[in-house]
Design an enzyme around this catalytic site. Sequence first.
Site, PDB file in Angstrom:
ATOM      1  N   ASN A  65       0.877  -1.173   0.000  1.00 41.09           N
ATOM      2  CA  ASN A  65       0.000   0.000   0.000  1.00 41.09           C
ATOM      3  C   ASN A  65       0.916   1.225   0.000  1.00 41.09           C
ATOM      4  O   ASN A  65       1.464   1.599   1.037  1.00 41.09           O
ATOM      5  CB  ASN A  65      -0.887  -0.049   1.254  1.00 41.09           C
ATOM      6  N   ARG A 116      -2.701  -2.118  -3.335  1.00 38.36           N
ATOM      7  CA  ARG A 116      -3.882  -1.301  -3.140  1.00 38.36           C
ATOM      8  C   ARG A 116      -3.812  -0.139  -4.131  1.00 38.36           C
ATOM      9  O   ARG A 116      -2.816   0.581  -4.177  1.00 38.36           O
ATOM     10  CB  ARG A 116      -3.904  -0.744  -1.720  1.00 38.36           C
ATOM     11  N   HIS A 125     -13.006   2.833   0.234  1.00 37.24           N
ATOM     12  CA  HIS A 125     -12.950   1.823   1.307  1.00 37.24           C
ATOM     13  C   HIS A 125     -13.606   0.520   0.867  1.00 37.24           C
ATOM     14  O   HIS A 125     -14.050  -0.279   1.696  1.00 37.24           O
ATOM     15  CB  HIS A 125     -13.691   2.284   2.588  1.00 37.24           C
ATOM     16  N   ARG A 137     -11.884  15.561   7.534  1.00 36.05           N
ATOM     17  CA  ARG A 137     -12.754  15.905   6.389  1.00 36.05           C
ATOM     18  C   ARG A 137     -14.175  16.200   6.856  1.00 36.05           C
ATOM     19  O   ARG A 137     -14.697  15.515   7.738  1.00 36.05           O
ATOM     20  CB  ARG A 137     -12.798  14.748   5.383  1.00 36.05           C
ATOM     21  N   GLY A 197     -10.944   1.773  13.225  1.00 29.87           N
ATOM     22  CA  GLY A 197     -10.482   2.225  14.543  1.00 29.87           C
ATOM     23  C   GLY A 197     -11.586   2.660  15.509  1.00 29.87           C
ATOM     24  O   GLY A 197     -11.700   2.119  16.616  1.00 29.87           O
ATOM     25  N   GLU A 253      -8.117  -5.247   5.596  1.00 33.28           N
ATOM     26  CA  GLU A 253      -8.001  -4.921   4.169  1.00 33.28           C
ATOM     27  C   GLU A 253      -6.846  -5.668   3.513  1.00 33.28           C
ATOM     28  O   GLU A 253      -6.925  -6.058   2.351  1.00 33.28           O
ATOM     29  CB  GLU A 253      -7.842  -3.399   3.997  1.00 33.28           C
TER      30      GLU A 253
END
Length: 397
Positions: free
Chosen positions: A9, A90, A179, A240, A329, A383
Site C-alpha cells: 500500500n 492497493r 474503502h 474531512r 479504529g 483490508e
Amino acid sequence: MTDHVLVINAGSSSLKYSLIDAKSGTAAASGLVERIGEDESRHVHHGPDGDAETTRPIADHEDALRGALDAFESHGPSLDGLELAAVGHRVVHGGSLFGAPALIDDKLIAAVTDLVPLAPLHNPANLEGIEVARRLFPDLPQVAVFDTAFHQTLPEHAYTYAVPLAWRDEHGVRRYGFHGTSHAFVSAEAARLLGREPAEVNVIVLHLGNGCSVSAVRGGQSVETSMGLTPLEGLVMGTRSGDLDPAVPAYLERELGLTATEVDKQLNSASGLKGLAGANDFREVTRRRDAGDPGAVLAFDVYCHRIRKYVGAYYAVLGTVDAIVFTAGVGEHSAVVRAAALSGLEQLGITVDDDLNSSSSTDARRISPDGSRVAVLVVPTNEEWQIAREALAVVRT
Ligand code: ADP
C-alpha cells in the site's frame, strides 16, 4: 508455490507492506516506511522475532521497498525459498473501468495513469509502488485491487449526481465510493457471523477510521455508499467535513476571497473532528469530551448524528436490514459512539446491549440482544487479507 502474497500500500510519503497467507489470513510479517523523501525516514518491520526499527534518510519508494526486502532477510521471514504467489497492490481509484481486481500490465498502468485527475494524491503514489515492485519482482504476477471496485455495483440512480450531462459524460463526475476493500471484507464476515451466505443478507457497514464511510450491501453487492467522486463526501471524518451544502465554496470565495482549491484543501485537512474539536484523533476527542470541552461535546454529537442519519437513509434504501456492522479504529473500539449513533432506533428493530457493547473483546461479535430484529455487529476489518485473497484469486484463475 505457496499461498503467500506480498501486499503493498504505497502512499505519497509512506509504504506499508504485509506478507500474508491468503488462505488463512495470517500475516507472517508486516511493516511501515514513513516520511519517505525526508532526512529522518522511519522504517518499522514487524517480523517473527518482534519489531525492528530503523531511522535513516530514505530517498524514494524504491529505496523504501529495498529496505523492506533487506528487513525480510535480516529479521525474517526470508522471502528466498518462500515462493510468493503474487504481489497485491492497493490502488485507490479505478474509476468506472475496474469493477474487479486485475492483473497489472502496461495497459492497466496506462488506465490508472489516466485516472490520476480523479485521485491526484493517491493514484500517482500507488503507481510508484507498482513500478518499483515490478522492477524488484520482475517474475511475479502483480495484481491491482481497487478501493472503488466493490462499489461499481451501485445502480445508476445511486451513483448519478444531478448535474449537467457534459460533466457526467465527459469528466466522470459521479459517485464512485471508497474503502471498498473494507466494505467487501466486513460485509462477508458479517454474513459468516450470522451463519448465512452473503447472497442472503442485507447489511449496513459503518467504516469509522480516520476516513469514514457507510455502505448499503444487498446480497453481497454494494448498492449505496456515502463517499462520492472523492473521499470527501458523507460522514464526518478525522479531518474531512463530509456532506455540506455545495454552495459553501462559492460563498467562501465571495466572503473571504478563497479559491475553490483552497476551500477543498481546508475541507479535506482542517475540517471534520479537527475543525470542530481541534483534534482529529478520536481518542483525544473522547478525552476532551469527558473533560467537558464544549467543542469536543459538539464534535461527538455531530459525528454520531450524521451516522444515525445515514443508517436511517440506508435502511430505507435496503427495505430490510439483517445487520448493522461497525468496523475500523473508531467503529471497533468506541462503545460510546456505537451506543450514541444507534440510540432511539428501537422502532426500527435496532438495539445495542450495554454489556455486550462494552466488552473489551477484539473478536468479531454481536452487540445486540438475542432475538433483536437487526443484529448489531462489531467486525474488525482486514483490508490486507482481502487484498491478498483477491490477488490470489486473480492469479489462480
Ligand atoms: P485509518 O483510516 O488510518 O486506517 P483507523 O481505522 O486505524 O484509521 O482508525 C483511526 C481512528 O480510530 C483514530 O481516530 C483513533 O483515535 C481511533 N481509535 C483507535 N483506537 C480507539 C479507541 N480505543 N477508542 C476510540 N477511538 C479509537
